[in-house]
Motif scaffolding. Structure first.
Motif, mmCIF file in Angstrom:
data_model
loop_
_atom_site.group_PDB
_atom_site.id
_atom_site.type_symbol
_atom_site.label_atom_id
_atom_site.label_comp_id
_atom_site.label_asym_id
_atom_site.label_seq_id
_atom_site.Cartn_x
_atom_site.Cartn_y
_atom_site.Cartn_z
ATOM 1 N N LYS A 53 13.981 5.915 5.063
ATOM 2 C CA LYS A 53 14.440 5.933 6.617
ATOM 3 C C LYS A 53 14.660 4.590 7.228
ATOM 4 N N ASP A 54 13.688 3.725 6.771
ATOM 5 C CA ASP A 54 14.137 2.205 7.147
ATOM 6 C C ASP A 54 15.371 1.723 6.445
ATOM 7 N N VAL A 55 15.292 1.921 5.048
ATOM 8 C CA VAL A 55 16.433 1.188 4.149
ATOM 9 C C VAL A 55 17.727 2.038 4.849
ATOM 10 N N MET A 56 17.803 3.282 5.151
ATOM 11 C CA MET A 56 19.261 3.943 5.732
ATOM 12 C C MET A 56 19.428 3.298 7.089
ATOM 13 N N GLN A 57 18.497 2.621 7.689
ATOM 14 C CA GLN A 57 18.945 2.104 8.747
ATOM 15 C C GLN A 57 19.234 0.659 8.835
ATOM 16 N N GLY A 58 19.122 -0.013 7.535
ATOM 17 C CA GLY A 58 19.609 -1.145 7.345
ATOM 18 C C GLY A 58 18.459 -2.314 7.312
ATOM 19 N N ASN A 59 17.012 -1.716 7.387
ATOM 20 C CA ASN A 59 15.857 -2.557 7.581
ATOM 21 C C ASN A 59 14.939 -2.514 6.341
ATOM 22 N N GLU A 60 14.230 -3.657 6.175
ATOM 23 C CA GLU A 60 13.124 -3.693 5.219
ATOM 24 C C GLU A 60 13.759 -3.416 3.795
ATOM 25 N N LEU A 61 14.935 -3.814 3.511
ATOM 26 C CA LEU A 61 15.714 -3.762 2.232
ATOM 27 C C LEU A 61 14.839 -4.330 1.132
ATOM 28 N N HIS A 62 14.172 -5.416 1.411
ATOM 29 C CA HIS A 62 13.406 -6.005 0.434
ATOM 30 C C HIS A 62 12.492 -5.002 -0.438
ATOM 31 N N GLY A 63 12.073 -3.995 0.331
ATOM 32 C CA GLY A 63 11.112 -3.077 -0.344
ATOM 33 C C GLY A 63 11.638 -2.216 -1.440
ATOM 34 N N VAL A 64 13.045 -2.249 -1.568
ATOM 35 C CA VAL A 64 13.520 -1.760 -2.626
ATOM 36 C C VAL A 64 13.072 -2.422 -4.154
ATOM 37 N N VAL A 65 12.733 -3.616 -3.964
ATOM 38 C CA VAL A 65 12.059 -4.512 -4.886
ATOM 39 C C VAL A 65 10.552 -4.604 -5.153
ATOM 40 N N THR A 66 10.307 -4.883 -3.806
ATOM 41 C CA THR A 66 8.741 -5.268 -3.674
ATOM 42 C C THR A 66 7.902 -3.945 -4.215
ATOM 43 N N SER A 67 8.445 -2.785 -3.752
ATOM 44 C CA SER A 67 7.607 -1.570 -3.944
ATOM 45 C C SER A 67 7.411 -1.288 -5.408
ATOM 46 N N MET A 68 8.095 -2.080 -6.555
ATOM 47 C CA MET A 68 7.991 -1.582 -7.868
ATOM 48 C C MET A 68 6.747 -2.492 -8.272
ATOM 49 N N PHE A 69 6.170 -3.364 -7.479
ATOM 50 C CA PHE A 69 4.976 -4.008 -7.948
ATOM 51 C C PHE A 69 3.245 -3.626 -7.023
ATOM 52 N N LEU A 70 3.746 -2.640 -6.263
ATOM 53 C CA LEU A 70 2.516 -1.939 -5.525
ATOM 54 C C LEU A 70 2.133 -0.726 -6.287
ATOM 55 N N HIS A 71 0.876 -0.311 -6.043
ATOM 56 C CA HIS A 71 0.206 0.918 -6.589
ATOM 57 C C HIS A 71 -0.646 1.244 -5.721
ATOM 58 N N GLY A 72 -0.812 2.579 -5.812
ATOM 59 C CA GLY A 72 -1.736 3.377 -4.670
ATOM 60 C C GLY A 72 -3.208 3.348 -4.999
ATOM 61 N N GLY A 73 -3.345 3.156 -6.311
ATOM 62 C CA GLY A 73 -4.815 3.246 -6.815
ATOM 63 C C GLY A 73 -5.060 2.851 -8.303
ATOM 64 N N TRP A 74 -6.213 2.812 -8.716
ATOM 65 C CA TRP A 74 -6.672 2.620 -10.058
ATOM 66 C C TRP A 74 -5.758 3.359 -11.318
ATOM 67 N N LEU A 75 -5.769 4.595 -10.984
ATOM 68 C CA LEU A 75 -5.469 5.422 -11.813
ATOM 69 C C LEU A 75 -3.850 5.473 -12.067
ATOM 70 N N HIS A 76 -3.095 5.192 -10.713
ATOM 71 C CA HIS A 76 -1.677 5.047 -10.664
ATOM 72 C C HIS A 76 -1.329 3.624 -11.323
ATOM 73 N N LEU A 77 -2.061 2.711 -11.280
ATOM 74 C CA LEU A 77 -1.725 1.314 -11.769
ATOM 75 C C LEU A 77 -1.903 1.663 -13.479
ATOM 76 N N ALA A 78 -3.169 2.107 -13.886
ATOM 77 C CA ALA A 78 -3.504 2.315 -15.165
ATOM 78 C C ALA A 78 -2.279 3.211 -16.000
ATOM 79 N N GLY A 79 -1.936 4.156 -15.216
ATOM 80 C CA GLY A 79 -0.919 5.139 -15.834
ATOM 81 C C GLY A 79 0.362 4.345 -16.280
ATOM 82 N N ASN A 80 0.826 3.741 -15.157
ATOM 83 C CA ASN A 80 1.918 3.114 -15.279
ATOM 84 C C ASN A 80 1.919 1.956 -16.322
ATOM 85 N N MET A 81 0.993 1.244 -16.263
ATOM 86 C CA MET A 81 0.622 0.159 -17.299
ATOM 87 C C MET A 81 0.674 0.685 -18.894
#
Length: 248
Positions: A53-81
């Protein structure tokens, strides 16, 4: 069902894969102190995650990149790695270090665009490297469809390791993302399945020029659909648990 290894370790050290794994882990550890505080964690994700919603409004565009390096928990991180470690090294071998890094980031951006297109009004923060890693899987499928992958199949209390061609495992995974994306649109859900599917398609498309330069179907014929170097040979070690014979 999830992969535990492939039979084709890379021919050279995959420095970018290792660096991405370290970066993801270090960033995850950096906000561990606030993981137990929902208010602080929500504020952190609102600042750095991808919010369609924010990106569609032209806000917080950096999240497109920074979100790739965040995880919601240990299992989320371990599975991706785990997925990055299994499938990333062979692509880095073919693309080179700089080329693979660019491919990874573009796949992640493509995955974010797919998720935004699927649900542009969503106010829910999206985090995870899954979209970029899905791009790695799409590229792997195009270049090495017959590479052998060991998967662990778990059915309630049944555990078994199978070796299957990459196209079987990755094809099933992609199909599940499409199915889950459709059903989650109807029922709601907390997984960005369209980002996974979109990243997978973007990764395959980004790999097309490399595949064509290698000779397209001729590359498959020369390598038999495997990475172009010898397979690793794995042997399961014998169990140290003593055998108990039945008394007659």
């Amino acid at each position: 069902m999830f992969p535990i290894r492939d039979h084709n370790p890379s021919g050279r050290t995959p420095f970018v894969v290792y660096a991405l794994m370290v970066l993801n882990i270090v960033i995850f550890l950096s906000y561990q102190p606030i993981m137990g505080d929902p208010r602080l964690l929500s504020a952190f994700f609102n600042d750095w995650a991808l919010i369609p919603k924010d990106v569609m409004q032209g806000n917080e565009l950096h999240g497109v990149v920074t979100s790739m390096f965040l995880h919601g928990g240990w299992l989320h991180l371990a599975g991706n790695m785990l997925f990055l470690w299994i499938f990333g090294d062979n692509l880095e071998d073919e693309m080179g270090h700089v080329g693979f890094l660019g491919f990874y980031l573009l796949s992640g951006v493509g995955a974010a665009v797919a998720q935004i297109a699927a649900n542009p009004a969503s106010p829910i923060p999206m985090v995870g490297a899954s979209g970029a890693i899905a791009g790695v899987m799409g590229g792997y499928l195009l270049l090495f469809p017959k590479a052998r992958v060991d998967i662990l199949l778990i059915i309630i209390i049944f555990f078994r390791i199978f070796t299957v061609p990459a196209w079987v495992m990755l094809g099933l995974w992609f199909g599940l993302q499409l199915l889950n994306g459709i059903t989650s649109d109807a029922t709601g859900g907390g997984v960005a399945h369209w980002a996974h599917a979109g990243g997978f398609v973007v990764g395959a498309i980004l790999c097309l020029p490399l595949w064509l330069r290698r000779g397209a179907s001729g590359f498959w014929q020369r390598t038999e659909g495997h990475p172009p170097h010898p397979e690793a040979k794995y042997r399961l070690s014998r169990s140290t648990v003593p055998t108990v014979r039945r008394k007659r």
